[in-house]
Scaffold this active site. Sequence first.
Site, mmCIF file in Angstrom:
data_model
loop_
_atom_site.group_PDB
_atom_site.id
_atom_site.type_symbol
_atom_site.label_atom_id
_atom_site.label_comp_id
_atom_site.label_asym_id
_atom_site.label_seq_id
_atom_site.Cartn_x
_atom_site.Cartn_y
_atom_site.Cartn_z
ATOM 1 N N GLU A 7 45.168 -85.768 -51.171
ATOM 2 C CA GLU A 7 44.468 -85.909 -50.136
ATOM 3 C C GLU A 7 43.038 -86.185 -50.336
ATOM 4 O O GLU A 7 42.613 -87.469 -49.743
ATOM 5 C CB GLU A 7 44.493 -84.571 -49.384
ATOM 6 C CG GLU A 7 45.719 -83.956 -48.948
ATOM 7 C CD GLU A 7 46.802 -83.294 -49.876
ATOM 8 O OE1 GLU A 7 46.074 -82.989 -51.144
ATOM 9 O OE2 GLU A 7 47.860 -83.338 -49.781
ATOM 10 N N GLN A 41 37.773 -80.561 -70.400
ATOM 11 C CA GLN A 41 37.106 -80.919 -69.342
ATOM 12 C C GLN A 41 36.575 -79.689 -68.707
ATOM 13 O O GLN A 41 37.484 -79.213 -68.224
ATOM 14 C CB GLN A 41 37.908 -81.967 -68.609
ATOM 15 C CG GLN A 41 37.206 -82.422 -67.251
ATOM 16 C CD GLN A 41 38.145 -83.157 -66.278
ATOM 17 O OE1 GLN A 41 39.039 -82.841 -66.366
ATOM 18 N NE2 GLN A 41 37.442 -83.728 -65.542
ATOM 19 N N SER A 48 36.194 -77.988 -62.931
ATOM 20 C CA SER A 48 36.764 -77.464 -61.941
ATOM 21 C C SER A 48 36.158 -75.834 -62.041
ATOM 22 O O SER A 48 36.349 -75.227 -63.224
ATOM 23 C CB SER A 48 37.912 -77.491 -61.889
ATOM 24 O OG SER A 48 38.796 -78.620 -61.649
ATOM 25 N N GLU A 67 39.408 -90.752 -65.725
ATOM 26 C CA GLU A 67 40.539 -89.919 -65.655
ATOM 27 C C GLU A 67 41.705 -90.365 -64.828
ATOM 28 O O GLU A 67 43.008 -90.193 -65.065
ATOM 29 C CB GLU A 67 40.057 -88.588 -64.978
ATOM 30 C CG GLU A 67 41.333 -87.465 -64.851
ATOM 31 C CD GLU A 67 40.731 -86.115 -64.384
ATOM 32 O OE1 GLU A 67 39.738 -86.135 -63.862
ATOM 33 O OE2 GLU A 67 41.301 -85.177 -64.776
HETATM 34 C C1 FAD Z 1 47.901 -79.144 -64.345
HETATM 35 C C2 FAD Z 1 46.336 -79.340 -63.883
HETATM 36 C C3 FAD Z 1 45.586 -79.711 -64.636
HETATM 37 C C4 FAD Z 1 44.228 -79.682 -64.634
HETATM 38 N N1 FAD Z 1 43.330 -79.786 -65.666
HETATM 39 C C5 FAD Z 1 42.126 -79.603 -65.473
HETATM 40 C C6 FAD Z 1 41.032 -79.757 -66.352
HETATM 41 O O1 FAD Z 1 41.401 -80.113 -67.602
HETATM 42 N N2 FAD Z 1 39.765 -79.601 -66.127
HETATM 43 C C7 FAD Z 1 39.239 -79.262 -64.974
HETATM 44 O O2 FAD Z 1 38.055 -79.405 -64.571
HETATM 45 N N3 FAD Z 1 40.212 -79.180 -63.989
HETATM 46 C C8 FAD Z 1 41.499 -79.494 -64.052
HETATM 47 N N4 FAD Z 1 42.365 -79.223 -63.156
HETATM 48 C C9 FAD Z 1 41.739 -78.825 -61.758
HETATM 49 C C10 FAD Z 1 41.949 -79.836 -60.622
HETATM 50 O O3 FAD Z 1 41.118 -80.953 -60.885
HETATM 51 C C11 FAD Z 1 41.782 -79.109 -59.267
HETATM 52 O O4 FAD Z 1 42.757 -78.276 -59.313
HETATM 53 C C12 FAD Z 1 41.898 -80.015 -58.013
HETATM 54 O O5 FAD Z 1 40.466 -80.849 -58.191
HETATM 55 C C13 FAD Z 1 41.907 -79.377 -56.819
HETATM 56 O O6 FAD Z 1 40.841 -78.544 -56.691
HETATM 57 P P1 FAD Z 1 41.259 -77.029 -56.185
HETATM 58 O O7 FAD Z 1 42.465 -76.463 -57.213
HETATM 59 O O8 FAD Z 1 39.959 -76.200 -56.177
HETATM 60 O O9 FAD Z 1 41.815 -77.190 -54.766
HETATM 61 P P2 FAD Z 1 41.209 -77.130 -53.271
HETATM 62 O O10 FAD Z 1 39.888 -77.882 -53.518
HETATM 63 O O11 FAD Z 1 40.637 -75.731 -53.043
HETATM 64 O O12 FAD Z 1 41.991 -77.817 -52.562
HETATM 65 C C14 FAD Z 1 42.984 -77.116 -51.556
HETATM 66 C C15 FAD Z 1 43.748 -77.838 -50.748
HETATM 67 O O13 FAD Z 1 42.926 -78.365 -49.866
HETATM 68 C C16 FAD Z 1 42.930 -79.903 -49.704
HETATM 69 N N5 FAD Z 1 41.397 -80.622 -49.536
HETATM 70 C C17 FAD Z 1 40.280 -80.030 -50.075
HETATM 71 N N6 FAD Z 1 39.477 -80.951 -49.536
HETATM 72 C C18 FAD Z 1 40.120 -81.825 -48.878
HETATM 73 C C19 FAD Z 1 39.345 -83.034 -48.168
HETATM 74 N N7 FAD Z 1 38.257 -83.145 -47.989
HETATM 75 N N8 FAD Z 1 40.391 -83.565 -47.197
HETATM 76 C C20 FAD Z 1 41.428 -83.479 -47.155
HETATM 77 N N9 FAD Z 1 42.294 -82.467 -47.867
HETATM 78 C C21 FAD Z 1 41.329 -81.593 -48.671
HETATM 79 C C22 FAD Z 1 43.543 -80.445 -51.010
HETATM 80 O O14 FAD Z 1 44.005 -81.675 -51.109
HETATM 81 C C23 FAD Z 1 44.491 -79.148 -51.538
HETATM 82 O O15 FAD Z 1 45.818 -79.654 -50.834
HETATM 83 C C24 FAD Z 1 43.712 -79.327 -63.237
HETATM 84 C C25 FAD Z 1 44.611 -78.876 -62.194
HETATM 85 C C26 FAD Z 1 46.014 -78.885 -62.551
HETATM 86 C C27 FAD Z 1 46.935 -78.735 -61.534
#
Ligand code: FAD
Length: 397
Positions: A367, A116, A119, A234
């Site tokens: 969150e 996928q 991100s 998902e």
């Molecule tokens: C093990 C694992 C596998 C994954 N596999 C995939 C994959 O196969 N393909 C893919 O595309 N992605 C994948 N991901 C990515 C995952 O979807 C993202 O890490 C996730 O959506 C969070 O995005 P970010 O890491 O950019 O964090 P951010 O969006 O930067 O968030 C940082 C913090 O801010 C908080 N936050 C952000 N916005 C808000 C809001 N509006 N209200 C309250 N709190 C908020 C979040 O909860 C978090 O604590 C994977 C992640 C992990 C850990």
Amino acid sequence: MTGTSLDAAGLRGRTRELLAAHPPADTDRLAFLQARFDAGLAWVHYPEGLGGLGAPRSLQAVVDAELEAAGAPDNDPRRIGIGLGMAAPTILRYGTEEQKRRFLRPLWTGEEVWCQLFSEPGAGSDLAALGTRAVREGDEWVVNGQKVWTSSAHLARWAILIARTDPDVPKHAGITYFLCDMTDPGVEVRPLRQITGEAEFNEVFLTDVRIPDSRRLGEIGDGWRVAQTTLNNERVAIGGMRLPREGGMIGPVSKTWRERPELRTHDLHQRLLKLWVEAEVSRLAAERLRQQLVAGQPGPEGAGMKLAFARLNQEISGLEVELRGEEGLLYDDWTMRRPELVDFTGRDAGYRYLRSKGNSIEGGTSEVLLNIVAERVLGLPAEPRTDKDVAWKDLAR
Ligand SMILES: Cc1cc2nc3c(=O)[nH]c(=O)nc-3n(C[C@H](O)[C@H](O)[C@H](O)COP(=O)(O)OP(=O)(O)OC[C@H]3O[C@@H](n4cnc5c(N)ncnc54)[C@H](O)[C@@H]3O)c2cc1C
């Protein structure tokens, strides 16, 4: 063919015919899986010709039980979870007939693994802000950008990809959904090592990757809506897995509790009982959710299951580490591995403790899922969104 009816007896009959024509002991594994798909017994609720029979989804259990009793091979669902749980329902809903026929069979048999590409370094929770660009050139799209946290990209033949096709409209409106060939020359996959020591996921660089327009899924600019189908599925795929009693993380800790009385304390006993009950309630709620899905695609309520799954996994694995005392702090192997499958519950207690940290991030953070439940399930007022009507190119990044 005997029973043509699609009730439990009819499906049992069809399954026995499959087993008689392709006895598992004498049939190559892949050949068996292909024959099962062609017999419509792969996912019985899918349409005829696409691995199903248009039967109620709840009857899949009848087929699975017959096949298991006969020692038939399965398609190793944990290895191909992204394909089964996310790519397939999206292709089924938005794909052309040609796309459905090309992709669903090798996806289900496991011949082709999917990942996928959603991100990005600057777009996780705020996924609609993504910056990977797809520019039309004749019958092709030229894609440039970077994706991150891509589970199983190192194993995948295909990816579901969302990219920006129109930067002049608000962020949700200018996204298009594609099916990307991971063997194309412009696709570079680099490992990312996790807290577990493993590199289960990757960063993926896309440089002048050419995707034919025939591999666009859905309309141009409609990618956000198409992606909702993927994301809702998902959350159910992660949080709503079918498990036997004590099938999840509660299983190993309960086993240790029974077999190692010397580790027990009153405090841990109370916590274990509470978590055991919550795990069982969550398991049964997931079963009910799956039954509600019999007729269609999941909605935002899948977010609730995924929230419960993440919280329970973290609390239960933490209890297990505590229960084991010093032994719980040992870790089996820190060498970097490239696992063949995403395994939430495998290996030892230390692995489970560390791996479950990702459960509240992957598939949407807890969150963000709380926001979804608040707004789209409970109907509470939405968070203020100042960027809704601003062209993506004018957003601060
Ligand atoms: C093990 C694992 C596998 C994954 N596999 C995939 C994959 O196969 N393909 C893919 O595309 N992605 C994948 N991901 C990515 C995952 O979807 C993202 O890490 C996730 O959506 C969070 O995005 P970010 O890491 O950019 O964090 P951010 O969006 O930067 O968030 C940082 C913090 O801010 C908080 N936050 C952000 N916005 C808000 C809001 N509006 N209200 C309250 N709190 C908020 C979040 O909860 C978090 O604590 C994977 C992640 C992990 C850990």
